[in-house]
Design a protein around this motif. Structure first.
Motif, mmCIF file in Angstrom:
data_model
loop_
_atom_site.group_PDB
_atom_site.id
_atom_site.type_symbol
_atom_site.label_atom_id
_atom_site.label_comp_id
_atom_site.label_asym_id
_atom_site.label_seq_id
_atom_site.Cartn_x
_atom_site.Cartn_y
_atom_site.Cartn_z
ATOM 1 N N ASN A 24 25.081 -1.826 23.105
ATOM 2 C CA ASN A 24 23.762 -2.415 23.279
ATOM 3 C C ASN A 24 22.661 -1.360 23.144
ATOM 4 O OD1 ASN A 24 24.590 -5.029 23.554
ATOM 5 N ND2 ASN A 24 24.780 -4.893 25.783
ATOM 6 N N CYS A 25 22.884 -0.456 22.271
ATOM 7 C CA CYS A 25 21.887 0.588 22.066
ATOM 8 C C CYS A 25 20.739 0.017 21.234
ATOM 9 C CB CYS A 25 22.511 1.783 21.356
ATOM 10 S SG CYS A 25 21.340 3.129 21.061
ATOM 11 N N PRO A 26 19.563 0.066 21.780
ATOM 12 C CA PRO A 26 18.429 -0.576 21.108
ATOM 13 C C PRO A 26 17.699 0.316 20.102
ATOM 14 C CG PRO A 26 17.733 0.219 23.226
ATOM 15 C CD PRO A 26 19.203 0.608 23.086
ATOM 16 N N ALA A 27 18.173 1.521 19.956
ATOM 17 C CA ALA A 27 17.433 2.474 19.119
ATOM 18 C C ALA A 27 17.400 2.032 17.660
ATOM 19 C CB ALA A 27 18.066 3.850 19.243
ATOM 20 N N LYS A 28 16.242 2.184 17.104
ATOM 21 C CA LYS A 28 16.066 1.878 15.688
ATOM 22 C C LYS A 28 15.201 2.963 15.078
ATOM 23 C CE LYS A 28 14.437 -2.088 16.759
ATOM 24 N NZ LYS A 28 13.795 -3.415 16.731
ATOM 25 N N LYS A 29 15.230 2.992 13.797
ATOM 26 C CA LYS A 29 14.307 3.915 13.136
ATOM 27 C C LYS A 29 13.949 3.392 11.752
ATOM 28 C CE LYS A 29 17.230 7.302 10.739
ATOM 29 N NZ LYS A 29 17.581 8.726 10.651
ATOM 30 N N GLN A 30 12.796 3.819 11.326
ATOM 31 C CA GLN A 30 12.326 3.445 9.998
ATOM 32 C C GLN A 30 12.104 4.723 9.201
ATOM 33 O OE1 GLN A 30 8.824 1.181 10.744
ATOM 34 N NE2 GLN A 30 9.906 -0.422 11.852
ATOM 35 N N VAL A 31 12.459 4.667 7.973
ATOM 36 C CA VAL A 31 12.338 5.839 7.109
ATOM 37 C C VAL A 31 11.524 5.476 5.884
ATOM 38 C CG1 VAL A 31 13.582 7.545 5.744
ATOM 39 C CG2 VAL A 31 14.570 6.705 7.884
ATOM 40 N N GLN A 32 10.527 6.272 5.657
ATOM 41 C CA GLN A 32 9.678 5.994 4.503
ATOM 42 C C GLN A 32 9.100 7.299 3.961
ATOM 43 O OE1 GLN A 32 6.412 3.352 5.260
ATOM 44 N NE2 GLN A 32 6.264 2.766 3.123
ATOM 45 N N ARG A 33 9.062 7.376 2.691
ATOM 46 C CA ARG A 33 8.424 8.547 2.084
ATOM 47 C C ARG A 33 6.917 8.415 2.195
ATOM 48 N NH1 ARG A 33 11.775 11.615 -1.130
ATOM 49 N NH2 ARG A 33 13.700 10.636 -1.793
ATOM 50 N N LEU A 34 6.295 9.563 2.271
ATOM 51 C CA LEU A 34 4.848 9.559 2.281
ATOM 52 C C LEU A 34 4.340 9.256 0.875
ATOM 53 C CD1 LEU A 34 3.998 12.657 4.515
ATOM 54 C CD2 LEU A 34 4.241 10.264 5.172
ATOM 55 N N ASP A 35 3.275 8.523 0.848
ATOM 56 C CA ASP A 35 2.711 8.158 -0.445
ATOM 57 C C ASP A 35 2.341 9.387 -1.273
ATOM 58 O OD1 ASP A 35 3.038 5.564 0.149
ATOM 59 O OD2 ASP A 35 0.966 5.212 0.764
ATOM 60 N N ASN A 36 1.750 10.318 -0.575
ATOM 61 C CA ASN A 36 1.222 11.477 -1.298
ATOM 62 C C ASN A 36 2.186 12.647 -1.326
ATOM 63 O OD1 ASN A 36 1.102 11.958 1.360
ATOM 64 N ND2 ASN A 36 -1.006 12.673 1.414
ATOM 65 N N GLY A 60 0.790 -1.218 0.000
ATOM 66 C CA GLY A 60 0.000 0.000 0.000
ATOM 67 C C GLY A 60 0.823 1.268 0.000
ATOM 68 N N SER A 61 2.102 1.092 0.075
ATOM 69 C CA SER A 61 2.970 2.264 0.038
ATOM 70 C C SER A 61 3.737 2.292 -1.271
ATOM 71 C CB SER A 61 3.957 2.247 1.203
ATOM 72 O OG SER A 61 3.273 2.330 2.430
ATOM 73 N N ARG A 62 3.868 3.438 -1.777
ATOM 74 C CA ARG A 62 4.554 3.569 -3.060
ATOM 75 C C ARG A 62 6.058 3.418 -2.908
ATOM 76 N NH1 ARG A 62 2.689 9.096 -5.626
ATOM 77 N NH2 ARG A 62 4.146 8.396 -7.212
ATOM 78 N N TYR A 63 6.519 3.773 -1.758
ATOM 79 C CA TYR A 63 7.962 3.796 -1.576
ATOM 80 C C TYR A 63 8.383 2.781 -0.514
ATOM 81 C CZ TYR A 63 6.870 8.189 -3.853
ATOM 82 O OH TYR A 63 6.373 9.130 -4.704
ATOM 83 N N PRO A 64 9.557 2.245 -0.668
ATOM 84 C CA PRO A 64 10.009 1.241 0.297
ATOM 85 C C PRO A 64 10.324 1.869 1.648
ATOM 86 C CG PRO A 64 11.778 1.792 -1.207
ATOM 87 C CD PRO A 64 10.556 2.507 -1.723
#
Length: 380
Positions: free
Chosen positions: A234-246, A217-221
């Motif tokens: 042991n740093c647990p921080a993560k992040k996700q990056v995604q462009r908005l569809d619109n 449902g998303s245009r971009y990965p």
DNA sequence: GTAATTTGACCTGC
DNA sequence: GCAGGTCAAATTAC
């Protein structure tokens, strides 16, 4: 084509505008210097902020009415006239720091909760809390923040996050928990207006990409990053990056877990993001009173703190004082970015095109092109 | 040589 | 079974 008659003003007016911007910078610098002393005097802070905003607002209005070429001409014609200001910018690390991270522009907006300028009616700050939403308006320099507090559970234990395949007694991977017992903070940030607009803005942490996936449902990965220091600290921080569809030019960033690596002397010396359920006032209060402490490694300028928090930071690398290149992914492709001095500011402002956009965005460019996205699309 | 990125495979939760 | 998230070998860049 769209130049109005108002833009045919005399260069002297442009000169005044330029001086106005410099005055605003100085005022903001003064404010930053006294920030700690004024932490318990909100009224004075408010007044100072108000003054700065008025100065920049006036400058913005003038710029909106003037021909961008005039400022360039002015600078070319009288380069020495502003040399002191530029020199100050070049020689005053703290001022550069301030310019880098756009401290005031962010702080001011947060303080005032000002409505978005005409033409930008979309709330720029939006903090959601589980069980109740908060909508905070503000023309934050260049970021829209939409924070979503997770279910409030624990941060997943590092050994669970990265226990490795081979450590299991069987040939299978160890069980991983994907329960929502993780703190999540989602925000949207615009793509950089300069440089590589394909990359989301720097957020002052170093991230290592570990995956990318097409999302239904998303245009971009969606790209997956973990803290570069995950294994070391042991740093647990993560992040996700995604462009908005619109909106191709807007990234949605989801931060999961909190950094623990800042506790290390070699890890990024940046204070962790405030508790995700912290109110905006609390955030500001914390920002205002943030002072280096002898026992803390969090000797980070307010600007850096804010820029980190809102993804506006364009400066420091993820390794804090260490020049790790500022790359999102630890500096491998990091570029040393010369942050704009006044001349660059003018260049940014005038080359930015739209006259209706917030001038603060150009004065304090939200991002550089240091992000690493680079990963090719992955389809499972 | 080291470290980051890429990407197919695998795992988990729904 | 599907979709999202993660692993880790291979690849790439410095």
């Amino acid at each position: 084509m769209f130049k109005s008659k108002a833009k045919q003003k005399h260069p002297e007016t442009m000169e005044e505008t330029f001086s106005l911007i410099l005055d605003g910078c100085k005022l903001a610098k003064d404010l930053e210097s006294n920030l700690g002393n004024l932490a318990n005097q909100p009224q004075i802070l408010y007044k100072s902020c108000d003054d700065i905003i008025k100065v920049f607002a006036t400058a913005k209005q003038r710029l909106n009415d003037q021909d961008p070429a005039l400022l360039s001409n002015l600078l070319a014609r009288e380069p020495l006239k502003y040399s002191s200001s530029q020199q100050q910018l070049q020689t005053d690390p703290s001022l550069q720091e301030w310019l880098k991270y756009g401290v005031i522009s962010q702080a001011m907006e947060m303080i005032q909760h000002q409505p978005v300028p005409a033409g930008k009616t979309t709330p720029l700050i939006e903090i959601n809390e589980m069980g109740g939403k908060k909508l905070l308006e503000g023309s934050l320099a260049s970021a829209r923040l939409k924070g979503i507090v997770g279910v409030g559970g624990e941060i997943q234990a590092p050994d669970v996050l990265d226990s490795g395949r081979g450590s299991s007694s069987s040939s299978q991977r160890p069980r991983r928990s994907r329960k929502d017992a993780e703190e999540k903070c989602t925000m949207t940030v615009p793509a950089p207006q300069m440089g590589n607009t394909d990359l989301p803005p720097e957020d002052n942490y170093t991230w290592r990409k570990y995956g990318q996936k097409e999302i239904l449902g998303s245009r971009y990965p969606r790209a997956y990053y973990r803290c570069t220091h995950q294994k070391m600290y042991n740093c647990p921080a993560k992040k996700q990056v995604q462009r908005l569809d619109n909106d191709f030019y807007t990234f949605e960033l989801t931060y999961i877990g909190q950094h623990t690596c800042h506790m290390s002397s070699t890890a990024p010396s940046i204070p962790p993001p405030p508790p995700l359920d912290m109110t905006q006032d609390q955030i500001m209060t914390q920002a205002m009173v943030t002072q280096p402490t002898p026992t803390s490694s969090s000797s980070v300028p307010l600007g850096r703190w804010l820029s980190m928090e809102f993804g506006l930071g364009s400066g420091g690398s993820g390794s804090g004082s260490a020049a790790a290149g500022g790359s999102t992914t630890g500096g491998r492709y990091g570029r040393d970015v010369d942050y704009p001095a006044v001349a660059d500011m003018a260049d940014v402002m005038f080359n930015s095109g739209s006259s209706s956009s917030n001038s603060m965005d150009f004065i304090f460019p939200c991002a550089d092109d240091k992000w690493e996205a680079g990963a090719g699309d992955k389809k499972n």
